[in-house]
Design a protein around this motif. Structure first.
Motif, short mmCIF file in Angstrom:
data_model
loop_
_atom_site.label_atom_id
_atom_site.label_comp_id
_atom_site.label_asym_id
_atom_site.label_seq_id
_atom_site.Cartn_x
_atom_site.Cartn_y
_atom_site.Cartn_z
N ASP A 173 0.83 -1.20 0.00
CA ASP A 173 0.00 0.00 0.00
C ASP A 173 0.87 1.26 0.00
N GLY A 174 2.03 1.18 0.67
CA GLY A 174 2.95 2.33 0.68
C GLY A 174 3.55 2.53 -0.70
N GLU A 200 -0.69 -5.43 -2.13
CA GLU A 200 -0.90 -6.14 -0.86
C GLU A 200 -1.16 -5.07 0.20
N ASN A 202 -1.76 -4.20 3.43
CA ASN A 202 -1.73 -4.73 4.81
C ASN A 202 -1.92 -3.60 5.82
N TYR A 204 -0.50 -0.84 6.51
CA TYR A 204 0.60 -0.02 7.03
C TYR A 204 1.79 -0.02 6.09
N ALA A 205 2.47 1.11 6.00
CA ALA A 205 3.76 1.21 5.35
C ALA A 205 4.72 1.60 6.46
MG LIG Z 1 1.95 -2.07 3.62
#
Ligand SMILES: [Mg+2]
Ligand SMILES: Cc1ncc(C[n+]2csc(CCOP(=O)(O)OP(=O)(O)O)c2C)c(N)n1
Length: 348
Positions: A173-174, A200, A202, A204-205
Protein backbone atom coordinates in the motif's frame (compact mmCIF):
# COMPACT_ATOMS: atom_id res chain seq x y z
CA UNK A 1 -25.60 -39.49 -23.86
CA UNK A 2 -26.56 -38.71 -20.28
CA UNK A 3 -29.55 -36.38 -19.97
CA UNK A 4 -28.64 -32.79 -19.04
CA UNK A 5 -29.82 -31.56 -15.67
CA UNK A 6 -32.85 -29.36 -16.00
CA UNK A 7 -32.62 -25.73 -15.01
CA UNK A 8 -35.19 -26.32 -12.29
CA UNK A 9 -33.09 -28.95 -10.58
CA UNK A 10 -29.89 -26.91 -10.57
CA UNK A 11 -31.57 -23.70 -9.47
CA UNK A 12 -33.32 -25.53 -6.66
CA UNK A 13 -29.95 -26.84 -5.54
CA UNK A 14 -28.51 -23.33 -5.57
CA UNK A 15 -31.45 -21.98 -3.64
CA UNK A 16 -31.03 -24.63 -0.95
CA UNK A 17 -27.37 -23.80 -0.39
CA UNK A 18 -26.35 -20.24 -1.24
CA UNK A 19 -22.89 -19.89 -2.77
CA UNK A 20 -20.17 -19.10 -0.23
CA UNK A 21 -18.87 -15.53 -0.21
CA UNK A 22 -15.74 -13.87 1.11
CA UNK A 23 -16.02 -11.55 4.12
CA UNK A 24 -16.22 -8.52 1.80
CA UNK A 25 -19.01 -10.14 -0.24
CA UNK A 26 -16.69 -11.15 -3.10
CA UNK A 27 -16.79 -14.52 -4.85
CA UNK A 28 -14.74 -17.48 -3.64
CA UNK A 29 -13.43 -20.48 -5.57
CA UNK A 30 -15.17 -23.75 -4.80
CA UNK A 31 -12.23 -25.77 -3.49
CA UNK A 32 -12.30 -29.55 -3.47
CA UNK A 33 -10.55 -31.56 -0.75
CA UNK A 34 -7.19 -31.63 -2.55
CA UNK A 35 -7.20 -27.89 -3.10
CA UNK A 36 -8.05 -27.18 0.54
CA UNK A 37 -5.26 -29.51 1.66
CA UNK A 38 -2.79 -27.96 -0.77
CA UNK A 39 -3.68 -24.42 0.37
CA UNK A 40 -3.36 -25.48 4.01
CA UNK A 41 0.04 -27.08 3.54
CA UNK A 42 1.51 -24.27 1.44
CA UNK A 43 0.36 -21.54 3.81
CA UNK A 44 1.58 -23.49 6.82
CA UNK A 45 4.99 -23.94 5.21
CA UNK A 46 5.32 -20.18 4.80
CA UNK A 47 4.17 -19.50 8.36
CA UNK A 48 6.52 -22.05 9.97
CA UNK A 49 9.40 -20.92 7.78
CA UNK A 50 8.86 -17.31 8.81
CA UNK A 51 8.60 -18.24 12.49
CA UNK A 52 11.94 -20.02 12.18
CA UNK A 53 13.48 -17.07 10.33
CA UNK A 54 12.33 -14.83 13.18
CA UNK A 55 14.00 -17.14 15.71
CA UNK A 56 17.25 -17.33 13.76
CA UNK A 57 17.28 -13.55 13.44
CA UNK A 58 16.92 -13.26 17.22
CA UNK A 59 19.83 -15.65 17.67
CA UNK A 60 22.04 -13.58 15.39
CA UNK A 61 22.19 -16.01 12.47
CA UNK A 62 20.52 -13.57 10.09
CA UNK A 63 22.00 -10.13 9.58
CA UNK A 64 20.63 -6.98 7.99
CA UNK A 65 16.93 -6.52 7.33
CA UNK A 66 14.32 -9.25 7.57
CA UNK A 67 10.63 -8.63 6.84
CA UNK A 68 8.25 -11.43 7.75
CA UNK A 69 5.13 -12.34 5.75
CA UNK A 70 3.15 -13.91 8.61
CA UNK A 71 -0.58 -13.14 8.19
CA UNK A 72 -0.43 -12.54 4.45
CA UNK A 73 0.06 -16.17 3.34
CA UNK A 74 -3.29 -16.54 1.51
CA UNK A 75 -2.27 -13.92 -1.05
CA UNK A 76 0.69 -15.69 -2.64
CA UNK A 77 -0.74 -19.18 -2.18
CA UNK A 78 -4.09 -18.32 -3.81
CA UNK A 79 -2.30 -16.59 -6.69
CA UNK A 80 0.13 -19.44 -7.21
CA UNK A 81 -2.74 -21.96 -7.33
CA UNK A 82 -4.09 -20.13 -10.40
CA UNK A 83 -0.80 -19.50 -12.21
CA UNK A 84 0.73 -21.66 -14.90
CA UNK A 85 4.38 -22.55 -15.31
CA UNK A 86 6.12 -19.66 -17.04
CA UNK A 87 4.21 -16.85 -15.31
CA UNK A 88 6.72 -14.57 -13.62
CA UNK A 89 6.60 -13.29 -10.06
CA UNK A 90 8.33 -10.18 -8.76
CA UNK A 91 7.91 -8.49 -5.40
CA UNK A 92 9.46 -6.26 -2.74
CA UNK A 93 11.54 -7.16 0.32
CA UNK A 94 8.74 -9.04 2.19
CA UNK A 95 9.51 -11.88 -0.14
CA UNK A 96 10.17 -15.25 1.54
CA UNK A 97 6.55 -16.36 1.14
CA UNK A 98 6.59 -15.55 -2.56
CA UNK A 99 9.72 -17.62 -3.05
CA UNK A 100 8.36 -20.66 -1.23
CA UNK A 101 5.06 -20.38 -3.13
CA UNK A 102 6.87 -20.45 -6.48
CA UNK A 103 8.47 -23.74 -5.39
CA UNK A 104 11.91 -22.46 -4.45
CA UNK A 105 13.63 -24.75 -1.94
CA UNK A 106 13.39 -23.90 1.76
CA UNK A 107 17.08 -24.89 2.13
CA UNK A 108 18.25 -22.39 -0.50
CA UNK A 109 16.13 -19.58 0.90
CA UNK A 110 17.24 -20.19 4.50
CA UNK A 111 20.88 -20.48 3.42
CA UNK A 112 20.57 -17.12 1.69
CA UNK A 113 18.97 -15.52 4.75
CA UNK A 114 21.90 -16.68 6.83
CA UNK A 115 24.49 -15.56 4.24
CA UNK A 116 25.69 -19.04 3.25
CA UNK A 117 27.29 -20.37 0.09
CA UNK A 118 24.33 -22.56 -0.96
CA UNK A 119 21.88 -19.68 -0.79
CA UNK A 120 20.05 -18.61 -3.95
CA UNK A 121 22.40 -15.61 -4.31
CA UNK A 122 25.42 -17.52 -2.96
CA UNK A 123 24.96 -15.86 0.42
CA UNK A 124 25.59 -12.37 -0.90
CA UNK A 125 22.04 -11.09 -1.42
CA UNK A 126 20.28 -11.89 1.85
CA UNK A 127 16.58 -11.63 2.61
CA UNK A 128 15.78 -8.89 0.12
CA UNK A 129 17.74 -10.08 -2.91
CA UNK A 130 17.04 -13.60 -4.10
CA UNK A 131 16.12 -14.84 -7.55
CA UNK A 132 15.33 -18.08 -9.35
CA UNK A 133 15.06 -17.97 -13.10
CA UNK A 134 14.09 -21.64 -13.06
CA UNK A 135 11.04 -20.87 -10.91
CA UNK A 136 10.40 -17.55 -12.69
CA UNK A 137 10.98 -15.55 -9.52
CA UNK A 138 12.60 -12.19 -10.28
CA UNK A 139 13.24 -10.89 -6.73
CA UNK A 140 13.31 -9.51 -3.99
CA UNK A 141 13.65 -5.64 -4.29
CA UNK A 142 14.53 -3.20 -1.53
CA UNK A 143 13.69 0.02 -3.38
CA UNK A 144 10.04 0.65 -2.66
CA UNK A 145 8.10 0.47 -5.95
CA UNK A 146 11.04 -0.56 -8.17
CA UNK A 147 9.64 -4.01 -8.84
CA UNK A 148 6.53 -2.50 -10.40
CA UNK A 149 8.42 -1.08 -13.37
CA UNK A 150 10.64 -4.17 -13.59
CA UNK A 151 7.54 -6.38 -13.58
CA UNK A 152 6.08 -4.23 -16.34
CA UNK A 153 9.28 -4.90 -18.29
CA UNK A 154 8.74 -8.64 -17.82
CA UNK A 155 5.23 -8.23 -19.21
CA UNK A 156 6.65 -6.27 -22.17
CA UNK A 157 9.08 -9.13 -22.85
CA UNK A 158 6.18 -11.62 -22.88
CA UNK A 159 4.30 -9.46 -25.35
CA UNK A 160 7.38 -8.95 -27.52
CA UNK A 161 8.11 -12.66 -27.61
CA UNK A 162 4.49 -13.53 -28.30
CA UNK A 163 4.19 -16.08 -25.49
CA UNK A 164 1.16 -16.29 -23.22
CA UNK A 165 2.95 -15.81 -19.92
CA UNK A 166 1.68 -13.26 -17.43
CA UNK A 167 3.85 -11.14 -15.13
CA UNK A 168 2.61 -10.81 -11.55
CA UNK A 169 3.98 -7.77 -9.74
CA UNK A 170 3.32 -7.49 -6.02
CA UNK A 171 3.69 -4.22 -4.10
CA UNK A 172 2.51 -2.71 -0.84
CA UNK A 173 0.00 0.00 0.00
CA UNK A 174 2.95 2.33 0.68
CA UNK A 175 4.60 1.53 -2.65
CA UNK A 176 1.31 2.28 -4.38
CA UNK A 177 2.02 5.99 -3.78
CA UNK A 178 5.30 5.92 -5.72
CA UNK A 179 5.50 7.80 -9.04
CA UNK A 180 6.99 4.97 -11.07
CA UNK A 181 3.90 2.87 -10.39
CA UNK A 182 1.84 5.29 -12.50
CA UNK A 183 4.43 5.53 -15.27
CA UNK A 184 4.20 1.73 -15.40
CA UNK A 185 0.39 1.76 -15.41
CA UNK A 186 0.42 4.15 -18.35
CA UNK A 187 2.71 2.00 -20.48
CA UNK A 188 1.01 -1.24 -19.51
CA UNK A 189 -2.41 0.12 -20.44
CA UNK A 190 -1.17 1.73 -23.65
CA UNK A 191 0.50 -1.46 -24.87
CA UNK A 192 -2.01 -3.85 -23.29
CA UNK A 193 0.74 -5.68 -21.43
CA UNK A 194 -0.09 -8.99 -19.71
CA UNK A 195 0.47 -8.02 -16.09
CA UNK A 196 -1.44 -8.45 -12.84
CA UNK A 197 -0.59 -5.66 -10.43
CA UNK A 198 -1.17 -6.84 -6.89
CA UNK A 199 -1.44 -4.30 -4.13
CA UNK A 200 -0.90 -6.14 -0.86
CA UNK A 201 -2.81 -3.71 1.32
CA UNK A 202 -1.73 -4.73 4.81
CA UNK A 203 -2.86 -1.31 6.14
CA UNK A 204 0.60 -0.02 7.03
CA UNK A 205 3.76 1.21 5.35
CA UNK A 206 6.33 0.84 8.12
CA UNK A 207 4.54 2.71 10.94
CA UNK A 208 2.22 4.79 8.75
CA UNK A 209 -1.38 3.68 8.32
CA UNK A 210 -3.07 4.01 4.94
CA UNK A 211 -5.52 6.48 6.50
CA UNK A 212 -2.63 8.84 7.29
CA UNK A 213 -0.77 8.46 4.01
CA UNK A 214 -3.18 8.10 1.17
CA UNK A 215 -5.90 10.18 -0.47
CA UNK A 216 -7.53 7.23 -2.25
CA UNK A 217 -7.35 4.18 -0.04
CA UNK A 218 -9.37 1.98 -2.41
CA UNK A 219 -6.31 0.78 -4.29
CA UNK A 220 -8.35 -1.22 -6.79
CA UNK A 221 -9.37 2.16 -8.28
CA UNK A 222 -5.81 3.38 -8.71
CA UNK A 223 -5.69 2.44 -12.41
CA UNK A 224 -9.00 4.04 -13.37
CA UNK A 225 -7.35 7.06 -15.01
CA UNK A 226 -5.61 4.65 -17.37
CA UNK A 227 -8.62 2.43 -17.95
CA UNK A 228 -7.10 -0.41 -15.91
CA UNK A 229 -9.81 -2.43 -14.14
CA UNK A 230 -9.38 -3.42 -10.50
CA UNK A 231 -10.91 -5.78 -7.99
CA UNK A 232 -10.87 -5.55 -4.20
CA UNK A 233 -10.25 -9.01 -2.76
CA UNK A 234 -10.49 -10.53 0.73
CA UNK A 235 -6.80 -11.39 0.87
CA UNK A 236 -7.23 -13.39 4.08
CA UNK A 237 -9.42 -15.96 2.29
CA UNK A 238 -7.35 -18.12 -0.04
CA UNK A 239 -10.47 -19.13 -2.02
CA UNK A 240 -11.28 -15.47 -2.73
CA UNK A 241 -7.71 -14.88 -3.89
CA UNK A 242 -7.89 -17.92 -6.19
CA UNK A 243 -11.19 -16.74 -7.70
CA UNK A 244 -9.79 -13.26 -8.37
CA UNK A 245 -6.54 -14.71 -9.69
CA UNK A 246 -8.42 -16.91 -12.19
CA UNK A 247 -10.30 -13.88 -13.46
CA UNK A 248 -7.24 -11.64 -13.64
CA UNK A 249 -5.03 -14.18 -15.38
CA UNK A 250 -7.74 -14.92 -17.93
CA UNK A 251 -8.10 -11.16 -18.52
CA UNK A 252 -4.36 -10.87 -19.24
CA UNK A 253 -4.05 -14.03 -21.32
CA UNK A 254 -6.95 -13.03 -23.54
CA UNK A 255 -5.08 -9.86 -24.54
CA UNK A 256 -7.09 -7.31 -22.55
CA UNK A 257 -4.03 -5.79 -20.89
CA UNK A 258 -3.24 -5.10 -17.24
CA UNK A 259 -5.50 -5.53 -14.23
CA UNK A 260 -5.15 -4.59 -10.55
CA UNK A 261 -6.01 -6.85 -7.62
CA UNK A 262 -6.11 -5.12 -4.27
CA UNK A 263 -5.61 -7.76 -1.59
CA UNK A 264 -7.06 -6.72 1.76
CA UNK A 265 -4.60 -8.36 4.09
CA UNK A 266 -2.72 -7.85 7.35
CA UNK A 267 0.76 -8.46 8.69
CA UNK A 268 0.86 -9.83 12.21
CA UNK A 269 4.50 -9.03 12.91
CA UNK A 270 6.27 -5.69 12.82
CA UNK A 271 7.44 -4.07 9.60
CA UNK A 272 10.89 -5.56 10.08
CA UNK A 273 12.59 -7.16 13.05
CA UNK A 274 13.24 -3.80 14.71
CA UNK A 275 9.69 -2.45 14.83
CA UNK A 276 8.38 -1.25 18.21
CA UNK A 277 4.79 -1.49 16.81
CA UNK A 278 3.56 1.61 18.65
CA UNK A 279 1.33 2.65 15.74
CA UNK A 280 -1.36 0.00 16.29
CA UNK A 281 -3.03 -1.66 19.23
CA UNK A 282 -2.49 -5.24 20.33
CA UNK A 283 -6.28 -5.67 20.15
CA UNK A 284 -6.28 -4.80 16.46
CA UNK A 285 -3.71 -7.52 15.75
CA UNK A 286 -5.47 -10.03 18.00
CA UNK A 287 -8.82 -9.41 16.33
CA UNK A 288 -7.39 -10.13 12.87
CA UNK A 289 -5.66 -13.26 14.13
CA UNK A 290 -8.71 -14.68 15.85
CA UNK A 291 -11.34 -13.72 13.27
CA UNK A 292 -9.60 -13.80 9.89
CA UNK A 293 -6.51 -15.98 10.08
CA UNK A 294 -6.02 -17.49 6.60
CA UNK A 295 -4.74 -20.85 7.84
CA UNK A 296 -7.36 -21.29 10.57
CA UNK A 297 -10.10 -20.63 8.00
CA UNK A 298 -8.95 -23.55 5.83
CA UNK A 299 -8.41 -25.77 8.86
CA UNK A 300 -11.96 -25.13 10.09
CA UNK A 301 -13.44 -26.03 6.69
CA UNK A 302 -11.35 -29.19 6.41
CA UNK A 303 -12.51 -30.40 9.81
CA UNK A 304 -16.13 -29.32 9.35
CA UNK A 305 -16.44 -31.14 6.01
CA UNK A 306 -14.78 -34.24 7.41
CA UNK A 307 -11.98 -33.88 4.82
CA UNK A 308 -9.23 -34.10 7.43
CA UNK A 309 -9.04 -35.22 11.05
CA UNK A 310 -7.07 -33.40 13.74
CA UNK A 311 -4.47 -36.18 13.37
CA UNK A 312 -4.20 -35.63 9.59
CA UNK A 313 -3.63 -31.93 10.20
CA UNK A 314 -1.02 -32.65 12.88
CA UNK A 315 0.80 -34.91 10.42
CA UNK A 316 0.90 -32.09 7.84
CA UNK A 317 2.22 -29.71 10.50
CA UNK A 318 4.93 -32.20 11.43
CA UNK A 319 5.94 -32.63 7.79
CA UNK A 320 6.17 -28.88 7.31
CA UNK A 321 8.10 -28.40 10.58
CA UNK A 322 10.57 -31.08 9.43
CA UNK A 323 11.19 -29.25 6.13
CA UNK A 324 11.77 -26.00 7.99
CA UNK A 325 14.01 -27.55 10.67
CA UNK A 326 16.02 -29.27 7.94
CA UNK A 327 16.46 -25.95 6.11
CA UNK A 328 17.75 -24.30 9.29
CA UNK A 329 20.18 -27.16 10.05
CA UNK A 330 21.36 -27.15 6.46
CA UNK A 331 21.91 -23.38 6.48
CA UNK A 332 23.84 -23.40 9.74
CA UNK A 333 26.12 -26.20 8.56
CA UNK A 334 26.79 -24.54 5.20
CA UNK A 335 29.96 -22.43 4.94
CA UNK A 336 29.93 -18.70 4.29
CA UNK A 337 31.10 -17.60 0.84
CA UNK A 338 34.84 -17.42 0.43
CA UNK A 339 36.42 -13.96 0.54
CA UNK A 340 37.56 -14.50 -3.07
CA UNK A 341 33.84 -14.40 -4.05
CA UNK A 342 33.51 -10.79 -2.94
CA UNK A 343 33.48 -9.38 -6.46
CA UNK A 344 31.83 -12.25 -8.36
CA UNK A 345 28.15 -12.21 -9.44
CA UNK A 346 27.87 -8.46 -8.94
CA UNK A 347 27.69 -5.52 -11.32
CA UNK A 348 30.52 -3.06 -10.79
MG1 LIG B 1 1.95 -2.07 3.62
C1 LIG C 1 12.33 4.45 -2.54
C2 LIG C 1 12.28 4.03 -1.09
N1 LIG C 1 11.76 4.89 -0.17
C3 LIG C 1 11.70 4.53 1.13
C4 LIG C 1 12.18 3.31 1.53
C5 LIG C 1 12.09 2.91 3.00
N2 LIG C 1 10.99 1.96 3.18
C6 LIG C 1 11.26 0.62 3.24
S1 LIG C 1 9.86 -0.26 3.40
C7 LIG C 1 8.88 1.09 3.41
C8 LIG C 1 7.38 0.95 3.57
C9 LIG C 1 6.67 0.33 2.41
O1 LIG C 1 5.40 -0.14 2.81
P1 LIG C 1 4.45 -0.99 1.90
O2 LIG C 1 4.67 -0.63 0.47
O3 LIG C 1 3.07 -0.84 2.41
O4 LIG C 1 4.93 -2.50 2.07
P2 LIG C 1 4.89 -3.45 3.37
O5 LIG C 1 6.17 -3.23 4.12
O6 LIG C 1 3.69 -3.10 4.14
O7 LIG C 1 4.86 -4.84 2.84
C10 LIG C 1 9.65 2.24 3.29
C11 LIG C 1 9.10 3.61 3.28
C12 LIG C 1 12.74 2.46 0.56
N3 LIG C 1 13.22 1.26 0.87
N4 LIG C 1 12.75 2.83 -0.75
Amino acid sequence: MAPRKTATVSSRKTAAKPAAKASNGGPVADFDRNEELKAYREMLLIRRFEEKAGQLYGMGFIGGFCHLYIGQEAVVVGMQMAQKDGDQVITAYRDHGHMLATGMEARGVMAELTGRRSGYSHGKGGSMHMFSKEKHFYGGHGIVGAQVSLGTGLAFANRYRGNDNVSIAYFGDGAANQGQVYESFNMAALWKLPIVYIVENNRYAMGTSTARATAQSNYSLRGSGFGIPGIQVDGMDVRAVKAAADEALEHCRSGKGPIILEMLTYRYRGHSMSDPAKYRSKDEVQKMRSEHDPIEQVKARLVEKGWASEDDLKAIDKDVRDIVADSADFAQADPEPDASELYTDILL
